[in-house]
Every structure is written in structure tokens, then in C-alpha cells.
Design a protein around this motif. Structure first.
Motif, PDB file in Angstrom:
ATOM      1  N   GLU A 163       0.924  -1.371  -0.136  1.00  0.00           N
ATOM      2  CA  GLU A 163      -0.054  -0.032   0.136  1.00  0.00           C
ATOM      3  C   GLU A 163       1.009   1.247  -0.038  1.00  0.00           C
ATOM      4  N   GLU A 166       2.678   3.504  -3.798  1.00  0.00           N
ATOM      5  CA  GLU A 166       1.931   3.758  -4.691  1.00  0.00           C
ATOM      6  C   GLU A 166       2.427   4.431  -5.887  1.00  0.00           C
ATOM      7  N   ARG A 169       3.996   1.660  -7.815  1.00  0.00           N
ATOM      8  CA  ARG A 169       3.017   1.233  -8.821  1.00  0.00           C
ATOM      9  C   ARG A 169       2.590   1.979 -10.055  1.00  0.00           C
ATOM     10  N   SER A 170       2.661   3.147  -9.980  1.00  0.00           N
ATOM     11  CA  SER A 170       2.401   3.940 -11.023  1.00  0.00           C
ATOM     12  C   SER A 170       3.459   4.219 -11.973  1.00  0.00           C
TER      13      SER A 170
END
Length: 616
Positions: A163, A166, A169-170
Motif C-alpha cells: 500500500e 503507490e 506502482r504508477s
């Protein structure tokens, strides 16, 4: 059930190796995606030409089968999503369907080996039914494989991040998208060159087996690389398919509304409210948001009907044009596919330009260029691309008609050697009465025609050739205009559409709208099938104009629909219903009572105001 979710959380909390802040597992996924896209686009790049020149189908049938295959590739993602979410999980679904995918690619390569049925060794297969059946089986397996893993791979890559990652992940999704375009770009360039080679056991022919075999080998590599990262993956167990829940909720609402269609039952604000007797209000609200976006999807298939003809009609158009920028043997295939490289190159260039320059400039000008307006502009640009294709086709047809008339006049007197894209040179031997011979080689050009005249007074060293028809003087480079317009339309339409769909989707229904988006691509290819099979238009340029006019009409309809669309904040709507959820459950429990029990409760509580208010 409790143990099920605790087990999934324990899997996610397991420490996995990382590199530069990124999970090592994503590198296996990115390499897998590159190889898989190379395999798919490499095979697809020469597919319509395989149908035309190897199988021997005409342009319409080749186009029909091509778009049937593409449509199937975009219908099967729904099946893959259901299997992954409800049964096998993403990892096993990717592995099993990749095996199916690989088998399909190998079968395609085998189907292109002409020596298998060439019993008389003349270079032509003697049992074309075998090759056709094998290729159809291969394409079905490929469609099941590539479509089935399509909704799983990107999501599986996203699952590898925690989590707090982010930003990483992008970045991963940007690299993932780059790997797709890199695989597409390289395969579209390399595969035609492979096909232009000559291969065979008994006779040398254009090497379709190599053109299909290399993509098959890349798919094997993709499968091996993906499995190699097995111990590094975060693998969550399937938790139920939200797509099935949505379909069941919609089905119940329709049935319940039909069963209460009489006037004695009061109307409800929305027809989906008829599902309240069985489903939570939160789920119903989420379904309403999804249906609102899916309604906007109705006109979208027309865009894909035009877009996907880059690999069929536009490729066949290129075969009738001058491709004189390479050696002749390579040009036979390269001219048919090289222009398709323009699309991924322009995408890589234009996406950052649009995001960092064009859109901000429009915003500074005070124009409210909303996502739906961008999509409308993208559709209009695609229609302009087909207008450009029609104008180019008219020039090709006019040139061909003039030269055909000229050729007919010559045929009254001479025997002509007419060139074919399959024969780069004409070779023959001239022998005089004294037994002297002269070996004569004539280099041919695309669309050219020559007369060989040998008079009685002929002596060696004289010219014997008269050029009746010059090679096609309309260069294939003119197609860049239509490809540029189509790519502009794609950037404005497709990228914006995906972002819009994601922003308007409920938190747990992103995959549902993704499946709906892919379905519009499938329907678009079905539209092409219908037009190609109808075949009522005598001229190709007229078909281009027809598609352009249809997309303009659809764009107007979509613009009207977009005008009345109200943008939503799914997170805010979901939060509102989650707060009301406890009271809603109590109300639903009361409504599920039988009429007799409900009447009994009403009688017993008729003097109790608090209970009346609770019931209301």
C-alpha cells in the motif's frame, strides 16, 4: 471464510525481495509482457497476407477472418477474468492460458509449412484444407490465450506492490505500457523481414513458417520467464468475481421488476432499485454507476471498427502502391506492414506531448476540454483518417484505370509479361537461327507491364522491351497521413477513455468497466465483418467513405450523450452508502418478511410510534 481472508493477508505480508525500491517480481512480469506482445503482434502483422498469398483467399474473406480473430481476442478477456477471480487466481490463469497460447502459435507455424502436403514438390500445397484447418485451430487457441490473460497480467503486476508503494506502482504501469509498445514495434518490423526470406525442403517459398515460428518461440520464452519468478510473486487467492455479482444483481432487478409490473406496485426511482429486496444498497449504487458509464460505451465500437482496419484494409491498400525504398524481395512484405510501425512510434511521441503541452495549453485558453469532449474529437479524427484513405484510394484507382486502358490496346498486337508482387523478375532466353542464345533478365516493378518484341531483323544487343505500364507512381509513404490522423484519434480517444472509465468506476468494479471497454473493441470488429461480408459497394474508396460517415454520425450521437452526462465521484457516493448500510440492513430484513408476518407486525405495533418510525 474468516481463515480465507486471514490467509490472503498473510501471503501479502510475506517479505519479498526488492531492487531499487521495486519488487523483483515485476521484472519477470514486464519481460513476460514484452515477449507476449511481440508474439501476438508479430503473428498478426503478416496474418492477412498469409490468408491472401498462402491460403489463397480474396481480400474480403481475408478481412473477414482477420477481424473475426481480433473480435474473439477481445471477447475472451471476460472469460479470463471470471476464471482468475472465481476459480484459479491470476497466476494459474496466466500460466495455463499461456500454455494454450503457445500451442496455438506452434500450430500456426506448422500450418504455414507448404512441404507437409506438397507431394509433387512443385512449391504449392496439395491439401489446402489441412493448412486452413490447422491455421483456424491455431487462431482459436491464440485468441483464448491472449484474450484470457489480458485482464490478468497488469492486475497481477499491481498486486506485487504494498500500500505504501503507490509511486512505484504508477511507474510500473508506465513501464508496462512501454513494454507493450516496444514488443509491438519490434515485432511489426522484424516479422515481415523474416517472412520475406525463402525457405522450404523441396522448393523455396516465402517463409511464413519462420514468420510464425519466431513469435511462437517468443511465447515459449514469455511462459518460461513468468514461471521462473514463481517464488517471488505475491499471489492472492480468488475472492469471488464481482462481474458475476453485477450480472446477478442486474438479472434479479429485471426479474423482480417484471414480476411487479402491475400498477398496484409503486414505481421506484431507478429500475435497479428493484434489486433492494436481495442486494445491499451499496452494491446497487455501484451497479448504477457502472451502467451509467456502460451506456456511454454504446457508440464506441464504431471507432474500433475503423481503427482495426489498419491491419486489414489499409495493409491490402499498401500492396497496390509503390514501395520502392528497399530491396525488392523484402518489399513484398515490408511495404504491407512497415507503415503500421508509424502507429506505435507516434503513440510514444504524442502521449507525453498531449499531456504536457496540448491539454495544458487548451486549459489556459479557457476551454473546458472534458474527457468526453476529447473522445468526441478522437472519433472525428479517425473519420478524417478514413477520408484521407478514400482520397488516396481514388488516386490509386484512377491511375490503374488509365494504365489498364493503355495495356488493353497493346494486347491487340503483342504478348505482355505482367508483373506480380510474387515475381520480382522475368527471365527468358532468346535463340536465333544460328543457335546463338542470349539470356535476358527483366527487372519488374509493382504494377508495371512490359511488351517483349522480337522482330525478324533482331540482332543481339538490340532492345526488345517496351514498357507499357510504369511501376505504381503513388508511393506508400502517402499512407503516413492517414496513419498520423488515426494515431492522433487513438491518443485522444483511447487513452482518455481508459482514464475516464477508471475515474468513474466504483472501487471494486474497475475490472467490470475494463471488460466492457474491451467488449467495444470486439463489437467494432464485428461491424467490419458485417460490412465486408455484405460487399455491396463496388469500389473500395466508397467503403472508406461509408465508414467515415458512420463514425461522424456516431460522434454526433456520442456528443449529445456526453452533454447530458454528469460526472461522478465514486468514492464519495460509496462512502455515503456505507454510512447508511446498518439501517439499510434492518429495513431489508423487514421487507423480506412474508405478507402475513408483516401484517401481524403492523397490527401489534399500531400504537407504537417509535416502531412505526423505524419501519418507515
Amino acid at each position: 471464510m474468516t481463515f480465507y481472508f486471514i490467509f490472503a493477508d498473510e501471503e501479502r505480508n510475506t517479505k519479498k525481495p526488492s531492487c531499487l525500491g521495486y519488487p523483483v517480481s515485476i521484472f519477470f512480469i514486464v519481460v513476460n509482457e514484452f515477449c507476449e506482445r511481440f508474439s501476438y503482434y508479430g503473428m498478426k502483422a503478416v496474418l492477412v497476407l498469409y490468408f491472401k498469398y498462402f491460403i489463397g483467399w480474396d481480400n474480403d474473406l481475408s478481412t473477414t477472418i482477420y477481424h473475426t480473430f481480433v473480435a474473439l481476442c477481445y471477447l475472451t478477456p471476460i472469460l479470463g477474468a471470471i476464471i482468475a477471480d472465481s476459480w484459479l487466481g491470476k497466476f494459474k490463469t496466466i500460466v495455463y492460458l499461456s500454455i494454450v497460447y503457445t500451442i496455438g502459435q506452434v500450430i500456426m507455424a506448422i500450418s504455414a509449412i507448404h512441404d507437409i502436403t506438397d507431394t509433387n514438390r512443385d512449391g504449392t500445397p496439395d491439401n489446402m484444407t489441412f493448412h486452413t484447418a490447422m491455421s483456424m485451430l491455431g487462431l482459436i487457441l491464440i485468441a483464448l490465450g491472449t484474450g484470457g490473460i489480458k485482464p490478468c497480467v497488469a492486475a497481477f503486476g499491481g498486486d506485487q506492490f504494498e500500500e505504501h508503494q503507490e509511486k512505484q506502482r504508477s511507474t510500473f504501469f508506465s513501464i508496462f505500457y512501454l513494454s507493450i509498445n516496444a514488443g509491438s514495434l519490434l515485432s511489426t518490423l522484424i516479422t515481415p523481414i523474416l517472412r520475406a526470406q525463402e525457405c522450404g525442403i523441396y522448393s523455396k517459398q516465402s517463409c511464413f513458417p519462420l514468420a510464425f515460428g519466431v513469435p511462437a518461440a517468443l511465447m515459449v520464452v514469455a511462459l518460461i520467464v513468468f514461471i521462473a519468478g514463481h517464488n517471488m510473486y505475491i499471489m492472492e487467492s480468488p475472492k469471488g468475481n464481482i462481474l458475476l455479482q453485477v450480472m446477478k444483481c442486474i438479472g434479479f432487478a429485471i426479474r423482480n421488476r417484471f414480476n411487479h409490473r402491475s400498477k398496484q406496485h409503486p414505481k421506484r426511482e431507478h429500475w435497479m432499485d428493484w434489486a433492494e429486496e436481495k442486494y445491499d444498497k451499496l452494491l446497487i449504487a455501484q451497479v448504477k454507476m457502472v451502467l451509467k458509464v456502460l451506456f456511454l460505451y454504446i457508440p464506441l465500437p464504431m471507432f474500433w471498427a475503423l481503427f482495426d482496419q489498419q491491419g486489414s484494409r489499409w495493409t491490402l491498400q499498401a500492396t497496390t502502391m509503390d514501395g520502392n525504398f528497399c530491396t525488392y524481395s523484402a518489399c513484398v512484405l515490408i511495404i504491407c506492414v512497415l507503415v503500421q510501425i508509424v502507429n506505435p512510434i507516434l503513440i510514444v511521441i504524442m502521449v507525453p506531448i498531449m499531456d504536457s503541452a496540448v491539454y495544458p495549453l487548451i486549459k489556459k485558453c479557457g476551454l473546458n476540454f472534458t474527457p468526453l469532449r476529447r473522445m468526441t474529437v478522437g472519433m472525428l479524427l479517425a473519420s478524417l483518417a478514413f477520408v484521407a484513405a478514400a482520397l488516396l484510394q481514388i488516386q490509386i484507382d484512377v491511375s490503374n484505370r488509365y494504365l489498364a486502358c493503355k495495356l488493353f490496346a497493346r494486347l491487340l498486337f503483342y504478348t505482355d509479361l505482367i508483373s506480380d508482387v510474387s515475381f520480382p523478375r522475368a527471365s527468358f532466353t532468346i535463340e536465333n537461327e544460328e543457335g546463338q542464345t542470349c539470356h535476358y533478365i527483366l527487372q519488374l516493378g509493382f504494377g508495371s507491364s512490359y511488351t517483349v518484341l522480337i522482330p525478324n531483323t533482331f540482332t543481339f544487343g538490340e532492345s526488345v522491351t517496351i514498357q507499357d505500364i510504369n511501376p505504381n507512381d503513388i508511393h506508400m509513404a502517402w499512407q503516413v497521413i492517414q496513419y498520423f490522423l488515426m494515431t492522433c484519434g487513438e491518443v485522444v480517444f483511447s487513452v482518455t477513455g481508459l482514464d475516464f472509465s477508471y475515474s468513474q468506476a466504483p472501487s471494486n468494479m474497475k475490472s467490470v468497466l475494463q471488460a466492457g471497454w474491451l467488449l467495444t473493441v470486439a463489437v467494432g470488429n464485428i461491424i467490419v465483418l458485417i460490412v465486408a461480408e455484405a460487399g455491396s459497394l463496388p469500389e473500395q474508396w466508397a467503403e472508406y467513405v461509408l465508414f467515415a460517415c458512420l463514425l461522424v454520425a456516431v460522434s454526433i450521437i456520442f456528443a449529445v450523450m456526453a452533454y447530458f452526462y454528469t460526472y461522478m465521484d465514486p468514492a464519495e457516493i460509496e462512502a455515503k452508502f456505507m454510512e447508511l448500510e446498518p439501517d439499510d440492513k434492518k429495513r431489508k430484513e423487514l421487507e423480506m418478511m412474508t405478507k402475513d408476518n408483516l401484517a401481524y407486525v403492523n397490527n401489534e405495533t399500531s400504537n407504537n410510534t417509535d416502531v412505526k418510525q423505524t419501519k418507515i
